[in-house]
Design a protein around this motif. Sequence first.
Motif, PDB file in Angstrom:
ATOM      1  N   ALA A  15       0.834  -1.200   0.000  1.00 46.62           N
ATOM      2  CA  ALA A  15       0.000   0.000   0.000  1.00 46.62           C
ATOM      3  C   ALA A  15       0.868   1.250   0.000  1.00 46.62           C
ATOM      4  CB  ALA A  15      -0.909  -0.014   1.214  1.00 46.62           C
ATOM      5  N   LEU A  16       1.896   1.241   0.864  1.00 46.14           N
ATOM      6  CA  LEU A  16       2.788   2.394   0.929  1.00 46.14           C
ATOM      7  C   LEU A  16       3.488   2.604  -0.415  1.00 46.14           C
ATOM      8  CD1 LEU A  16       4.621   2.282   4.358  1.00 46.14           C
ATOM      9  CD2 LEU A  16       3.331   4.184   3.389  1.00 46.14           C
ATOM     10  N   GLY A  17       3.950   1.481  -0.974  1.00 40.34           N
ATOM     11  CA  GLY A  17       4.620   1.566  -2.275  1.00 40.34           C
ATOM     12  C   GLY A  17       3.700   2.124  -3.330  1.00 40.34           C
ATOM     13  N   ALA A  18       2.426   1.744  -3.276  1.00 39.29           N
ATOM     14  CA  ALA A  18       1.470   2.212  -4.283  1.00 39.29           C
ATOM     15  C   ALA A  18       1.252   3.715  -4.152  1.00 39.29           C
ATOM     16  CB  ALA A  18       0.148   1.463  -4.127  1.00 39.29           C
ATOM     17  N   VAL A  19       1.198   4.183  -2.891  1.00 42.76           N
ATOM     18  CA  VAL A  19       1.048   5.632  -2.697  1.00 42.76           C
ATOM     19  C   VAL A  19       2.242   6.366  -3.314  1.00 42.76           C
ATOM     20  CG1 VAL A  19       0.962   7.463  -0.977  1.00 42.76           C
ATOM     21  CG2 VAL A  19      -0.370   5.381  -0.632  1.00 42.76           C
ATOM     22  N   GLY A  20       3.447   5.844  -3.028  1.00 43.50           N
ATOM     23  CA  GLY A  20       4.649   6.454  -3.592  1.00 43.50           C
ATOM     24  C   GLY A  20       4.634   6.400  -5.106  1.00 43.50           C
ATOM     25  N   PHE A  22       2.093   6.365  -7.053  1.00 45.52           N
ATOM     26  CA  PHE A  22       1.133   7.336  -7.568  1.00 45.52           C
ATOM     27  C   PHE A  22       1.766   8.727  -7.591  1.00 45.52           C
ATOM     28  CE2 PHE A  22      -2.390  10.322  -6.840  1.00 45.52           C
ATOM     29  CZ  PHE A  22      -3.087  10.079  -8.008  1.00 45.52           C
ATOM     30  N   ARG A  23       2.488   9.057  -6.523  1.00 46.76           N
ATOM     31  CA  ARG A  23       3.164  10.366  -6.496  1.00 46.76           C
ATOM     32  C   ARG A  23       4.228  10.455  -7.578  1.00 46.76           C
ATOM     33  NH1 ARG A  23       3.564  13.125  -1.222  1.00 46.76           N
ATOM     34  NH2 ARG A  23       5.711  13.491  -1.863  1.00 46.76           N
ATOM     35  N   ARG A  24       4.893   9.350  -7.806  1.00 48.08           N
ATOM     36  CA  ARG A  24       5.943   9.339  -8.842  1.00 48.08           C
ATOM     37  C   ARG A  24       5.334   9.582 -10.216  1.00 48.08           C
ATOM     38  NH1 ARG A  24      10.879  10.242  -6.993  1.00 48.08           N
ATOM     39  NH2 ARG A  24      12.117  10.377  -8.876  1.00 48.08           N
ATOM     40  N   ILE A  25       4.193   8.915 -10.443  1.00 49.56           N
ATOM     41  CA  ILE A  25       3.542   9.090 -11.745  1.00 49.56           C
ATOM     42  C   ILE A  25       3.154  10.555 -11.923  1.00 49.56           C
ATOM     43  CG2 ILE A  25       1.467   8.510 -13.066  1.00 49.56           C
ATOM     44  CD1 ILE A  25       1.641   5.699 -11.819  1.00 49.56           C
ATOM     45  N   ARG A  26       2.710  11.185 -10.834  1.00 52.56           N
ATOM     46  CA  ARG A  26       2.367  12.605 -10.964  1.00 52.56           C
ATOM     47  C   ARG A  26       3.589  13.447 -11.294  1.00 52.56           C
ATOM     48  NH1 ARG A  26      -1.589  14.419  -6.378  1.00 52.56           N
ATOM     49  NH2 ARG A  26      -0.442  16.316  -6.790  1.00 52.56           N
ATOM     50  N   LEU A  27       4.748  13.045 -10.781  1.00 55.73           N
ATOM     51  CA  LEU A  27       5.974  13.770 -11.152  1.00 55.73           C
ATOM     52  C   LEU A  27       6.225  13.655 -12.655  1.00 55.73           C
ATOM     53  CD1 LEU A  27       8.615  12.950  -8.371  1.00 55.73           C
ATOM     54  CD2 LEU A  27       7.348  15.063  -8.718  1.00 55.73           C
ATOM     55  N   TRP A  28       6.081  12.458 -13.195  1.00 56.41           N
ATOM     56  CA  TRP A  28       6.322  12.279 -14.641  1.00 56.41           C
ATOM     57  C   TRP A  28       5.335  13.089 -15.453  1.00 56.41           C
ATOM     58  CZ3 TRP A  28       5.881   6.276 -13.966  1.00 56.41           C
ATOM     59  CH2 TRP A  28       6.984   5.818 -13.229  1.00 56.41           C
ATOM     60  N   GLU A 175      12.981  -1.339   1.289  1.00 58.37           N
ATOM     61  CA  GLU A 175      13.817  -1.036   0.125  1.00 58.37           C
ATOM     62  C   GLU A 175      13.175  -1.546  -1.161  1.00 58.37           C
ATOM     63  OE1 GLU A 175      16.132   0.902  -1.219  1.00 58.37           O
ATOM     64  OE2 GLU A 175      17.862   0.095  -0.144  1.00 58.37           O
ATOM     65  N   MET A 176      12.673  -2.770  -1.095  1.00 58.26           N
ATOM     66  CA  MET A 176      12.293  -3.454  -2.332  1.00 58.26           C
ATOM     67  C   MET A 176      10.879  -3.141  -2.790  1.00 58.26           C
ATOM     68  SD  MET A 176      15.068  -5.033  -2.978  1.00 58.26           S
ATOM     69  CE  MET A 176      14.593  -6.078  -4.321  1.00 58.26           C
ATOM     70  N   VAL A 177      10.018  -2.761  -1.877  1.00 59.24           N
ATOM     71  CA  VAL A 177       8.623  -2.503  -2.264  1.00 59.24           C
ATOM     72  C   VAL A 177       8.280  -1.022  -2.074  1.00 59.24           C
ATOM     73  CG1 VAL A 177       6.229  -3.093  -1.867  1.00 59.24           C
ATOM     74  CG2 VAL A 177       7.987  -4.871  -1.683  1.00 59.24           C
ATOM     75  N   VAL A 178       8.511  -0.533  -0.854  1.00 59.17           N
ATOM     76  CA  VAL A 178       8.166   0.870  -0.600  1.00 59.17           C
ATOM     77  C   VAL A 178       9.090   1.794  -1.415  1.00 59.17           C
ATOM     78  CG1 VAL A 178       7.939   2.640   1.163  1.00 59.17           C
ATOM     79  CG2 VAL A 178       7.323   0.275   1.693  1.00 59.17           C
ATOM     80  N   GLY A 179      10.385   1.459  -1.395  1.00 57.86           N
ATOM     81  CA  GLY A 179      11.368   2.291  -2.090  1.00 57.86           C
ATOM     82  C   GLY A 179      11.114   2.349  -3.587  1.00 57.86           C
ATOM     83  N   MET A 180      10.483   1.319  -4.106  1.00 57.05           N
ATOM     84  CA  MET A 180      10.213   1.294  -5.542  1.00 57.05           C
ATOM     85  C   MET A 180       9.309   2.458  -5.937  1.00 57.05           C
ATOM     86  SD  MET A 180       8.801  -1.921  -7.730  1.00 57.05           S
ATOM     87  CE  MET A 180      10.110  -3.081  -7.482  1.00 57.05           C
ATOM     88  N   GLY A 181       8.336   2.744  -5.071  1.00 62.13           N
ATOM     89  CA  GLY A 181       7.433   3.850  -5.374  1.00 62.13           C
ATOM     90  C   GLY A 181       7.961   5.183  -4.893  1.00 62.13           C
ATOM     91  N   TRP A 182       8.751   5.168  -3.816  1.00 58.69           N
ATOM     92  CA  TRP A 182       9.148   6.421  -3.181  1.00 58.69           C
ATOM     93  C   TRP A 182      10.513   6.918  -3.635  1.00 58.69           C
ATOM     94  CZ3 TRP A 182       6.196   9.611  -0.156  1.00 58.69           C
ATOM     95  CH2 TRP A 182       4.933   9.123   0.174  1.00 58.69           C
ATOM     96  N   GLY A 183      11.051   6.369  -4.687  1.00 55.99           N
ATOM     97  CA  GLY A 183      12.255   6.969  -5.253  1.00 55.99           C
ATOM     98  C   GLY A 183      13.548   6.373  -4.768  1.00 55.99           C
ATOM     99  N   GLY A 184      13.530   5.194  -4.155  1.00 57.12           N
ATOM    100  CA  GLY A 184      14.782   4.527  -3.813  1.00 57.12           C
ATOM    101  C   GLY A 184      15.393   3.931  -5.073  1.00 57.12           C
ATOM    102  N   PRO A 185      16.519   3.243  -4.929  1.00 58.02           N
ATOM    103  CA  PRO A 185      17.148   2.664  -6.124  1.00 58.02           C
ATOM    104  C   PRO A 185      16.217   1.719  -6.886  1.00 58.02           C
ATOM    105  CG  PRO A 185      18.601   2.480  -4.231  1.00 58.02           C
ATOM    106  CD  PRO A 185      17.302   2.993  -3.712  1.00 58.02           C
ATOM    107  N   MET A 186      15.293   1.069  -6.152  1.00 56.27           N
ATOM    108  CA  MET A 186      14.432   0.102  -6.831  1.00 56.27           C
ATOM    109  C   MET A 186      13.391   0.759  -7.727  1.00 56.27           C
ATOM    110  SD  MET A 186      15.349  -2.899  -6.579  1.00 56.27           S
ATOM    111  CE  MET A 186      13.917  -3.722  -7.225  1.00 56.27           C
ATOM    112  N   LYS A 187      13.296   2.085  -7.693  1.00 56.18           N
ATOM    113  CA  LYS A 187      12.333   2.724  -8.592  1.00 56.18           C
ATOM    114  C   LYS A 187      12.691   2.437 -10.044  1.00 56.18           C
ATOM    115  CE  LYS A 187      14.050   7.233  -9.826  1.00 56.18           C
ATOM    116  NZ  LYS A 187      15.154   7.834  -9.223  1.00 56.18           N
TER     117      LYS A 187
END
Lengths: 658, 294
Positions: A15-20, A22-28, A175-187
């Motif tokens: 859920a946290l990753g999905a929120v991140g 969504f924010r990332r998509i808005r950045l793009w 790192e692997m799930v939340v970071g993917m959405g929130w701009g960690g290396p896994m994004k």
Amino acid sequence: MLQTLLPILIFAALALGAVGAFRRIRLWRQGQRTPMVWRRLVLMPKRYLNDLHHVVARDKAIAHTHVATAGGYVAAMALALVVHGFGWRNPMLGGLLLAASLVMFIGTIAVNLRRVNPPPKLSKGPWQRLSKSLIAYSVSMFLISLPLVGVAPTALGGGVLAIVLAAVLVWGLLEMVVGMGWGGPMKHAFAGSFHLAFHRRPERFDDNHADVGHDVHRGSRSTALFPLDLTAKTLGVEKPADFQWEQLLGFDACVQCGRCQNVCPAYAAGQPLNPKKLIQDMIVGMAGGSDARYAGSGYPGIDVGKHHGGPSEPIVPQLVEAQTLWACTTCRACVEECPMMIEHVDAIVDMRRFITLEKGETPEKGAAALDNLIATDNPGGLDNASRLDWAADLEMPRIKDRPEGVDVLLWLGDGAFDMRNQRTLRSLVKILRAGGVDFAVLGDEERDSGDVARRLGDEATFQRLAERNIATLARYRFARIVTADPHSFHVLGREYSAFGGDYRVLHHSTFIAELFDGGRINVAAPTQPETVTYHDPCYLGRYNGEFAAPRQVLAALGLEVAEMERSGYRSRCCGGGGGAALSDVPGRARIPDMRMEDVRTTGATTVAVACPQCTAMLEGVVEPRPRIRDLAEMVADALVATAPAAPASSSTREEEPA
Amino acid sequence: MPQPDAKGPSSQIEVKAVALVSSGRHPVSGRPGRAREDARAVEMGLMLAGADLSLVHAGDPEDALLRECLEGYLGMFHGLDDSRDGTLSLLPMGAEEDAVPLLAAWLERTGATITLTGQRAECGEGSGMVGYLLAEQLGWAIATGVAAIERCDAQSVTVLQALPQGQRRRLEIQLPCVIAVDSVAEAPRQSAFGPARRGRIETVDDLLPAGEACLDVANVDWQWQPARARPKRLKVVKSTNARDRFKAAAAKSSASGGQVLTDLSPEEAAEKLIDYLRAEKIIADSGQSSAPDT
């Protein structure tokens, strides 16, 4: 305890990753938008497994590491969702989950070994952390899943060990799930997937080609710059939000692997450009902030951490210095190497367009060349009527005297004004005559193709030149265009089609190879053995995929080619492309000097070239150095006059002119 | 209101700066574009007044290439403190009319205090007389060969006048004035496509009472021929000294020779001038025939 905790952790992370995300998509989506084609998402897996993997697999060790780590992770995550998330504790699935975690762990070991003493091209910081997080995730997932197959006591579900395991898993999930959405290396996985699906150049992927595998190096197929709408409110890219959203998405996919940095000629020469840093700066601009957190190599001579940007703030000079943009030779080596298929050159030209068209701050000699192109149709400011002066004694056939049409229209290019290149052109004419080719030239009706203007960002001048050249060419009949200038070759062949000019354009190396194949010219064997090497021009090779013909010509001459380490699609630029010879950004070394060093290590005494720019740049290297000779000169010198010229020329007349 | 202005010309001051711009012709291709010396005048004006600089051109509004040509100047409105686009006033006139009364009327109406212009245009009546004629008609001062504006306030302007061999002379000029910019002044900035496209050209056609045709009576019986570069007189310098040879090579021909004549009556002065012009073969020996010399 773990059995109740695990689903909570997994779904909370998702859920946290999905929120991140969504924010990332808005950045793009701050970028300029074009209609979304959602069905492109289905192309993503194939593009990932085929096209992207093809680039990654140029480094086998990394490819295997990534297959193990990423494949293991994706499988482990999917299975964990079923087993731990939804509680379907099937021993079979549990076994698969263990296997996936193990595979991931093996890949992770390789990642960590590489990170013990990382090569300078790699970024540190969060990327160094990622290698540890991978261990945390794979190990904790493995251990937590052991009870499923009855290996470990189910008592693992309680006590201190469980808390420790859960804590480590939380690290991994963060790192692997939340970071993917929130701009960690896994994004990179998240952004990269979407980037593959919505790539701005779909032609780069095999799914858009009937002839899959027609050339193995990706990126050679879609290299024409995008035309700019000259009626737009602002021209070019001033701030990150001016990019197309697909470009912002592409930047965000960067894995900071540094392959671009390793191949960039400007970076190697100590000029203030590093493609990797440039892409990271674009992300800083998109998300807002400063570049202080960047943990890789910066632009040579420019400190990291002093620049900042925001989506609606101008890029130059707060975020990126203009010198950085003008150092690029547009050689496309970075694009060719990028495993994420990011388009660096498009971005650089977009920003140059704003500087030239809106700010009028083209580097001084570039601006002078543009003024000359506007006034005289050639960058030297010379009288266009003198374009044929070098051929005063050659009785060059003019196409205006040939209304019935010719087989070959010989496009001279601006090398016609350069005394060195005039030797090449004279050689080429000699070859054409020896081969009995029915050819003619435009003479003073020919204008600059607009290559330099376009790369310097002056799309207005480029489009004006293109329109005028297309109008001129429309008046005449010819089957194909042959040119000794790869830049004209690229622009006429690939970029004019957007303006209504569709021609069959051949580089002279291709055409000479054709003459050899048809037995229309004969050459004498070399009198003494000589080692030669061949320098691939960027605009012939990487841009247009012609690697074979020049080598065929050299083989037909009976010459042994000692290849440079960087040849073919990995050829190093001469430093003369993209207006870089005009902007002349200072660095520690000169790019042609470095290229000549490549030549010297092969032991060759002659370097064969196929481009007026390369010739000029390499000849600028101080003596003693290997000789620089154009393919046409080498062929012309070896010609023996046994080809029956008269019948050949009458046979070419029968070819239907376009 | 005088303002202390030690900083230089870039600060805002109460002057109304105007640049007269002509349509240029490229020396190689003959294509229309911005005239190089006028572009330097615009550059000087932009550095003096920023986006407040007004441009004015008197010409044929029916000319299809005029917009393209004038855009070369409008495209210079960038890199300034404010992002206003350039505006240019076009004073419509026919080919056989005289630009000077139009320009003078426009300058008076707009209250211009500093009028910048190139010394010589690239085509048409490019002699550089317009500045003198305007100054005469308006009763203004004129300074030619100006390399830079050093200081400017509401009453006066300090300029550096270019002399041969890199020498400069500082002049203090009362406003309003005409300043003709020398080719050694700051090089003009690049003309950018975006600002050029956005720049406005306003036609001002109510300057002179209707029907008052200001026909150019002077040029009716002129002979036109393409300009030729005048041959440079060779002067052999016999010197073993590199500095002397360099000075001789760098000297402008106009800098050498000549004599200073003082206390002459107007008739004597005119006689001397005519003698000089004859000696230089600028006017024919026999004043009778107006045929070109052979």
